[in-house]
Design a protein around this motif. Structure first.
Motif, PDB file in Angstrom:
ATOM      1  N   UNK A  72      -9.904  28.540 -76.612  1.00 11.82           N
ATOM      2  CA  UNK A  72      -9.147  27.379 -77.049  1.00 11.82           C
ATOM      3  C   UNK A  72      -9.866  26.154 -76.491  1.00 11.82           C
ATOM      4  N   UNK A  73      -9.206  24.998 -76.436  1.00 15.65           N
ATOM      5  CA  UNK A  73      -9.867  23.789 -75.943  1.00 15.65           C
ATOM      6  C   UNK A  73      -8.971  23.114 -74.909  1.00 15.65           C
ATOM      7  N   UNK A 103      -4.700  30.757 -83.905  1.00 17.06           N
ATOM      8  CA  UNK A 103      -3.331  31.123 -83.593  1.00 17.06           C
ATOM      9  C   UNK A 103      -2.818  30.520 -82.313  1.00 17.06           C
ATOM     10  N   UNK A 104      -3.679  29.871 -81.505  1.00 17.36           N
ATOM     11  CA  UNK A 104      -3.230  29.296 -80.244  1.00 17.36           C
ATOM     12  C   UNK A 104      -2.472  27.981 -80.450  1.00 17.36           C
ATOM     13  N   UNK A 148     -14.418  23.886 -74.980  1.00 19.07           N
ATOM     14  CA  UNK A 148     -13.944  25.252 -75.129  1.00 19.07           C
ATOM     15  C   UNK A 148     -13.656  25.898 -73.782  1.00 19.07           C
ATOM     16  N   UNK A 149     -12.516  26.561 -73.726  1.00 18.85           N
ATOM     17  CA  UNK A 149     -12.139  27.352 -72.560  1.00 18.85           C
ATOM     18  C   UNK A 149     -11.590  28.685 -73.062  1.00 18.85           C
ATOM     19  N   UNK A 151      -1.550  38.494 -80.140  1.00 15.68           N
ATOM     20  CA  UNK A 151      -2.677  38.636 -81.059  1.00 15.68           C
ATOM     21  C   UNK A 151      -3.394  37.302 -81.151  1.00 15.68           C
ATOM     22  N   UNK A 152      -4.595  37.358 -81.796  1.00 22.27           N
ATOM     23  CA  UNK A 152      -5.438  36.163 -81.900  1.00 22.27           C
ATOM     24  C   UNK A 152      -6.006  36.091 -83.322  1.00 22.27           C
ATOM     25  N   UNK A 153      -6.378  34.856 -83.690  1.00 20.93           N
ATOM     26  CA  UNK A 153      -7.054  34.630 -84.983  1.00 20.93           C
ATOM     27  C   UNK A 153      -8.291  33.758 -84.736  1.00 20.93           C
TER      28      UNK A 153
END
Length: 510
Positions: A176-177, A214-215, A183-184, A191-193
């Motif tokens: 994510x950011x 998805x975050x 970016x981190x 779940x993730x996308x």
């Protein structure tokens, strides 16, 4: 002088735009010109005139009054007709604009669904295959980026990241950011996308590979809506400081065996995500609307009841004259168009100015030309009358027999000598309109009139002058006449008749 000075002053004082200078100048000039040609005749009517043969003033008032009534009625009629025509023309322009620039918006987005079909039909897609397949789609000016984001369950995260790094994507991680858009690593979740493949432009400032769609709350809601409904969702989202208020299309890709709604949550393979710059998408429509002086707004309505202004804006309390709708993903895009006064005025003004000038000139012509026309007509009649009198005097004074016929052999004119000759030979009086050879001669008269007059006139009508010599018995004496047949030619060169001139040459033949 008046419109030139006035319009120049308004333009220099920023009271008038450069685009309106020509129209405003012509409108001003037309008003002044119509005023001159309307009031000048009235002043001339009131001015005393001692010219011989001057017409009474009431003779001028009637055409002036009738013309003024026609001008007023014509102006009102023209205004209504022009307004109706302008509205009809605008309606046609709106329909054309809608068909070519608005209804085709859906077609510009539909290629993204081809990427969805590509993933649905393929068990496994490599990055090279994805880039090759989506190259043409991502090259469109309104397509900012095309992403493929597979669904990665929590227990699959480590294996998925390791597999991507093994494929050559070094340091790949589901991320994510932070607040600075750096970016981190993405926190743990169900779940993730993450973006596995991305077709981006070369000048892109942010690499989205690995970023978990998805975050983010707004994207997660769009993803969940797409899974629940089984159809694509469209949202206006801020993806990055350099990509604000872009249209993001989330197109779900399900496993082939998923048929029922209850199976969609576990059967989702991932999402084809299209990032669209709707400013570029609506640019052709916006330019066409501005060129036609049309005001518009495009509003998006989602199935959840959300309403988003996509482009344009109508002034408050403005009712649209036309509305059209198309469906894009789970949204209805509605186009509302309103017509400003300037659009209709621009279409009506030129015809009204032209009619005003024509009407003013018609008034001036009706009044000022009456006397000139009368004088010219009287003069022409005098010239024609004098010419006819002179011609008749010449014909009547000659001792030769003169008669003229038209192309049907009917007598059009004759002199007294010819009338006396006919009386002596045929014992009848000639008449205008009578066929020249229809009178039978006396049995004792050796008369060319009864033998070959028609053939000689035919020659003259054909343009061939003819001269003959005939003996005629008159009062017991034989006389010799020299007869000439000559064509009568009009000003355009055509033969319109013939003359018969007979001269007594008995003394010369004795």
């Amino acid at each position: 002088m008046s419109p030139t000075i006035g319009i120049a002053a308004r333009y220099m004082l920023d009271m008038l735009s450069a685009d309106d200078v020509a129209q405003q100048w012509l409108l001003w000039w037309a008003g002044d010109s119509v005023g001159v040609v309307l009031f000048a005749p009235l002043l001339l009517l009131l001015w005393p005139s001692n010219q011989p043969g001057a017409m009474p003033r009431y003779r001028f008032l009637l055409p002036l009054l009738m013309t003024t009534i026609l001008v007023v009625a014509g102006s009102m009629t023209l205004s209504r007709l022009e307004l109706a025509e302008a509205r009809a023309k605008l309606s046609q322009q709106v329909q054309t604009l809608t068909d070519l620039s608005f209804l085709t918006l859906k077609e510009k987005i539909s290629p993204l669904y081809a990427v969805q079909s590509f993933f649905s039909a393929s068990e496994r897609v490599t990055e090279e295959e994805f880039l090759r397949f989506s190259e043409h789609i991502s090259s469109q000016p309104h397509i900012v980026r095309v992403d493929w984001a597979p669904r990665v369950a929590a227990n699959q995260r480590q294996g998925f990241e390791a597999g991507e790094r093994a494929q050559g994507t070094s340091k790949f991680a589901i991320s994510t950011v932070d607040e600075d858009w750096q970016k981190i690593s993405a926190p743990a979740g169900e779940d993730y996308y993450p973006v596995q493949f991305s077709a981006i432009s070369e000048d892109a400032t942010f690499n989205s590979v690995g970023l978990d769609h998805g975050h983010f709350d707004d994207r997660r809601r769009a993803i969940n809506t797409a899974i629940r409904t089984g159809e694509a969702t469209a949202r206006i989202i801020n993806l990055h400081p350099s990509l604000t208020n872009v249209l993001v299309l989330f197109i779900p890709v399900f496993e082939p065996e998923v048929d029922r709604a209850s199976e969609r949550q576990d059967g989702i393979k991932g999402f084809v995500i299209g990032i669209i710059d709707f400013r570029q998408l609506f640019l052709p429509f916006d330019l066409a609307a501005r060129a036609n002086q049309l005001r518009y707004q495009i509003t998006g309505f989602s199935n959840d009841g959300d309403q988003t202004l996509l482009a344009g804006a109508l002034p408050a309390d403005t009712l649209p004259a036309w509305s059209h709708s198309i469906r894009v993903a789970d949204q209805i895009w509605r186009l509302d168009i309103a017509v400003g006064r300037e659009a209709i005025n621009r279409m009506v003004r030129w015809s009204y100015i032209g009619f005003s000038l024509l009407a003013g000139l018609l008034v001036a012509f009706a009044v000022l030309s009456s006397r000139a026309y009368q004088l010219a007509t009287d003069q022409q009649h005098r010239v024609i009358r004098n010419s006819r009198e002179l011609l008749n005097a010449i014909i009547d004074s000659t001792g030769d027999q003169v008669a003229a016929v038209d192309t049907e052999f009917k007598i059009t004119t004759f002199n007294p000598a010819y009338a006396e000759y006919v009386q002596q030979v045929f014992e009848t009086n000639p008449q205008v309109g009578q066929v020249i050879d229809s009178m039978p001669p006396r049995s004792s008269a050796d008369m060319e009139y009864a033998s070959d007059i028609r053939s000689n006139i035919k020659k003259a009508l054909a343009g061939d002058p003819t001269r003959t010599s005939k003996k005629v018995s008159l009062a017991g004496r034989t006389k010799v006449f020299e007869v000439s047949y000559t064509p009568i030619i009009s000003s355009d060169g055509s033969v319109i008749g013939a003359t018969r001139i007979a001269r007594d040459v008995t003394p010369q033949r004795a």
